[in-house]
Design a protein around this motif. Structure first.
Motif, PDB file in Angstrom:
ATOM      1  N   GLU A   4       0.850  -1.196   0.000  1.00  0.00           N
ATOM      2  CA  GLU A   4       0.000   0.000   0.000  1.00  0.00           C
ATOM      3  C   GLU A   4       0.883   1.241   0.000  1.00  0.00           C
ATOM      4  OE1 GLU A   4      -2.278  -0.435   3.535  1.00  0.00           O
ATOM      5  OE2 GLU A   4      -3.637  -1.957   2.692  1.00  0.00           O
ATOM      6  N   GLY A   5       0.698   2.080  -1.015  1.00  0.00           N
ATOM      7  CA  GLY A   5       1.487   3.310  -1.094  1.00  0.00           C
ATOM      8  C   GLY A   5       2.971   3.063  -1.180  1.00  0.00           C
ATOM      9  N   GLY A   6       3.361   1.976  -1.838  1.00  0.00           N
ATOM     10  CA  GLY A   6       4.771   1.644  -1.973  1.00  0.00           C
ATOM     11  C   GLY A   6       5.389   1.016  -0.733  1.00  0.00           C
ATOM     12  N   GLY A  25      26.151 -13.812  -2.748  1.00  0.00           N
ATOM     13  CA  GLY A  25      26.354 -13.092  -1.507  1.00  0.00           C
ATOM     14  C   GLY A  25      26.201 -11.592  -1.674  1.00  0.00           C
ATOM     15  N   GLU A  26      26.680 -11.074  -2.809  1.00  0.00           N
ATOM     16  CA  GLU A  26      26.573  -9.640  -3.071  1.00  0.00           C
ATOM     17  C   GLU A  26      25.121  -9.234  -3.290  1.00  0.00           C
ATOM     18  OE1 GLU A  26      28.698 -11.751  -4.477  1.00  0.00           O
ATOM     19  OE2 GLU A  26      30.498 -11.044  -3.425  1.00  0.00           O
ATOM     20  N   GLU A  27      24.353 -10.078  -3.995  1.00  0.00           N
ATOM     21  CA  GLU A  27      22.930  -9.788  -4.181  1.00  0.00           C
ATOM     22  C   GLU A  27      22.194  -9.803  -2.838  1.00  0.00           C
ATOM     23  OE1 GLU A  27      21.765 -11.447  -8.605  1.00  0.00           O
ATOM     24  OE2 GLU A  27      22.045 -12.901  -6.991  1.00  0.00           O
ATOM     25  N   GLU A  28      22.523 -10.763  -1.990  1.00  0.00           N
ATOM     26  CA  GLU A  28      21.867 -10.840  -0.687  1.00  0.00           C
ATOM     27  C   GLU A  28      22.138  -9.583   0.131  1.00  0.00           C
ATOM     28  OE1 GLU A  28      21.450 -13.815   3.184  1.00  0.00           O
ATOM     29  OE2 GLU A  28      22.779 -14.367   1.530  1.00  0.00           O
ATOM     30  N   ALA A  29      23.400  -9.111   0.115  1.00  0.00           N
ATOM     31  CA  ALA A  29      23.743  -7.890   0.847  1.00  0.00           C
ATOM     32  C   ALA A  29      22.983  -6.693   0.290  1.00  0.00           C
ATOM     33  CB  ALA A  29      25.250  -7.641   0.778  1.00  0.00           C
ATOM     34  N   ALA A  30      22.871  -6.622  -1.040  1.00  0.00           N
ATOM     35  CA  ALA A  30      22.162  -5.493  -1.671  1.00  0.00           C
ATOM     36  C   ALA A  30      20.678  -5.516  -1.323  1.00  0.00           C
ATOM     37  CB  ALA A  30      22.355  -5.528  -3.182  1.00  0.00           C
ATOM     38  N   PHE A  31      20.058  -6.700  -1.343  1.00  0.00           N
ATOM     39  CA  PHE A  31      18.637  -6.794  -1.002  1.00  0.00           C
ATOM     40  C   PHE A  31      18.424  -6.545   0.494  1.00  0.00           C
ATOM     41  CE2 PHE A  31      18.196  -9.738  -4.867  1.00  0.00           C
ATOM     42  CZ  PHE A  31      17.778  -8.693  -5.679  1.00  0.00           C
ATOM     43  N   ASP A  32      19.375  -6.974   1.324  1.00  0.00           N
ATOM     44  CA  ASP A  32      19.319  -6.629   2.748  1.00  0.00           C
ATOM     45  C   ASP A  32      19.229  -5.116   2.911  1.00  0.00           C
ATOM     46  OD1 ASP A  32      19.324  -8.853   4.503  1.00  0.00           O
ATOM     47  OD2 ASP A  32      21.429  -9.259   4.094  1.00  0.00           O
ATOM     48  N   TYR A  33      20.110  -4.420   2.204  1.00  0.00           N
ATOM     49  CA  TYR A  33      20.148  -2.955   2.323  1.00  0.00           C
ATOM     50  C   TYR A  33      18.859  -2.327   1.805  1.00  0.00           C
ATOM     51  CZ  TYR A  33      21.231   1.900   1.509  1.00  0.00           C
ATOM     52  OH  TYR A  33      21.170   3.270   1.497  1.00  0.00           O
ATOM     53  N   ASP A  34      18.390  -2.787   0.641  1.00  0.00           N
ATOM     54  CA  ASP A  34      17.167  -2.214   0.062  1.00  0.00           C
ATOM     55  C   ASP A  34      15.979  -2.422   0.994  1.00  0.00           C
ATOM     56  OD1 ASP A  34      18.569  -1.419  -2.165  1.00  0.00           O
ATOM     57  OD2 ASP A  34      17.957  -3.125  -3.402  1.00  0.00           O
ATOM     58  N   GLY A  35      15.886  -3.619   1.580  1.00  0.00           N
ATOM     59  CA  GLY A  35      14.781  -3.896   2.486  1.00  0.00           C
ATOM     60  C   GLY A  35      14.854  -3.059   3.747  1.00  0.00           C
ATOM     61  N   ALA A  36      16.055  -2.968   4.329  1.00  0.00           N
ATOM     62  CA  ALA A  36      16.220  -2.182   5.555  1.00  0.00           C
ATOM     63  C   ALA A  36      15.986  -0.701   5.282  1.00  0.00           C
ATOM     64  CB  ALA A  36      17.613  -2.404   6.132  1.00  0.00           C
ATOM     65  N   GLN A  37      16.443  -0.219   4.144  1.00  0.00           N
ATOM     66  CA  GLN A  37      16.251   1.188   3.800  1.00  0.00           C
ATOM     67  C   GLN A  37      14.769   1.522   3.664  1.00  0.00           C
ATOM     68  OE1 GLN A  37      17.147   2.673  -0.183  1.00  0.00           O
ATOM     69  NE2 GLN A  37      18.484   4.227   0.730  1.00  0.00           N
ATOM     70  N   ALA A  38      14.005   0.596   3.106  1.00  0.00           N
ATOM     71  CA  ALA A  38      12.565   0.821   2.962  1.00  0.00           C
ATOM     72  C   ALA A  38      11.886   0.931   4.320  1.00  0.00           C
ATOM     73  CB  ALA A  38      11.933  -0.307   2.144  1.00  0.00           C
ATOM     74  N   GLY A  39      12.486   0.294   5.337  1.00  0.00           N
ATOM     75  CA  GLY A  39      11.930   0.378   6.684  1.00  0.00           C
ATOM     76  C   GLY A  39      12.471   1.532   7.491  1.00  0.00           C
ATOM     77  N   GLY A  40      13.442   2.266   6.907  1.00  0.00           N
ATOM     78  CA  GLY A  40      14.013   3.417   7.596  1.00  0.00           C
ATOM     79  C   GLY A  40      15.393   3.134   8.156  1.00  0.00           C
ATOM     80  N   LEU A  41      16.408   3.859   7.643  1.00  0.00           N
ATOM     81  CA  LEU A  41      17.779   3.714   8.117  1.00  0.00           C
ATOM     82  C   LEU A  41      18.351   5.080   8.439  1.00  0.00           C
ATOM     83  CD1 LEU A  41      19.569   1.109   5.784  1.00  0.00           C
ATOM     84  CD2 LEU A  41      19.072   0.868   8.213  1.00  0.00           C
ATOM     85  N   GLY A  42      19.463   5.097   9.141  1.00  0.00           N
ATOM     86  CA  GLY A  42      20.166   6.343   9.375  1.00  0.00           C
ATOM     87  C   GLY A  42      20.895   6.792   8.113  1.00  0.00           C
TER      88      GLY A  42
END
Length: 303
Positions: free
Chosen positions: A20-22, A106-123
């Motif tokens: 919902e709403g991205g 492993g590099e893809e997993e790290a990138a998706f980790d970051y994308d997912g965490a960023q969508a939830g809010g990061l510093g």
């Protein structure tokens, strides 16, 4: 509604999401404590391990027959990435269960980790750390962009399997785990510049289980940050009073009773290596990042 199947080294998870709403909203989460990394010998998964995987996916297929999402996105990480017979296993999964599983590097997993965490809010900047059952992903980021990432072939379950004789690691076994992780960090390109990160952003099941354990011990509210000192004190307390620590873990994360302390030792070693002072537990991780990627490819993500 969309579904993700995450085939990890410790667990296999089926998660349904509404968008919902991205933003992603998990509405149903089914977890299987498969422990696939424990079935890997000489870089091959045993027949018993393959059968555990097939049985879990057959059960998921049955659930999907009742709850019908718009699409299902299955992926696997270190559980099959570390196997010399991983591709053969994926072919068997496709033939017997009907799932076309994407094997992440492993590099893809790290990138998706970051994308997912960023969508939830990061510093604004820091180090993202995902301690899985069979590998650990690291990603430095700054100004909303990932700068460098690495994947270490050490995780909570394979460290337990390779270094721990009883339920909890002894002081000598803990040192061996710490030394192994430090050596891997020294070899990885991510540590070549001797970067520092005052804040570690921790994702994944080990991170959430650590948060639960320290939250009860130090009275932390929800995902409130904890310090390197508190993490260090908790691991020292496990050495001094193992029976008390056993009761604490059984109350907070019983399915990780044998892998949590090795996983926490990885977090502690990474924090010390990069001079981290504060650890923050993120709600989102690789599943959310992978789903956002798949939905973006389909043009199904409206922001």
């Amino acid at each position: 509604m969309w579904a993700v199947i995450d085939i990890g080294s410790n667990t296999i998870r089926l998660v349904f999401y509404l968008v919902e709403g991205g933003r992603l909203h998990p509405v149903l989460d089914k977890k299987y404590a498969a422990g696939l990394a424990g079935y890997i010998e000489d870089s091959r998964m045993s027949r018993d391990g393959i059968q555990v995987l097939i049985d879990c996916l057959a059960d998921i297929r049955l659930l999907l027959g009742y709850i019908k999402p718009q699409a299902v996105f299955p992926f696997a990480t270190a559980s099959l990435r570390a196997c010399s017979n991983g591709r053969d296993i994926l072919k068997m999964v496709r033939e017997r269960c009907g799932f076309d599983v994407r094997l992440l590097s492993g590099e893809e997993e790290a990138a998706f980790d970051y994308d997912g965490a960023q969508a939830g809010g990061l510093g604004e900047e820091g180090l993202l750390v995902d301690v899985g059952g069979g590998s650990t992903e690291l990603a430095f980021f700054k100004d909303g962009k990932m700068q460098v990432a690495a994947c270490l072939p050490v995780g909570s379950l394979n460290l337990y399997k390779n270094f721990v004789q009883e339920l909890f690691p002894t002081p000598q076994e803990t040192k061996a785990i710490r030394d192994e992780v430090k050596q891997r960090l020294q070899r990885a390109a991510i540590g070549g510049e001797q970067r520092t990160a005052r804040t570690l952003f921790c994702v994944g099941g080990t991170a959430r289980a650590t948060q639960k354990l320290l939250g009860k011990q130090y009275g932390l509210a929800g995902p409130e940050p904890y310090t390197y000192r508190e993490l260090k004190e908790t691991l020292e307390r496990a050495q001094e009073a193992p029976r008390d620590m056993l009761r604490r873990i059984l109350r907070s994360s019983p399915d990780r009773v044998h892998t949590l302390l090795p996983g926490m030792t990885v977090f502690k070693t990474v924090a010390r290596f990069f001079r981290g002072e504060t650890l923050v537990t993120c709600r989102n991780g690789v599943r959310e990042g992978y789903l956002l990627h798949c939905l973006s490819e389909r043009g199904a993500l409206c922001r």
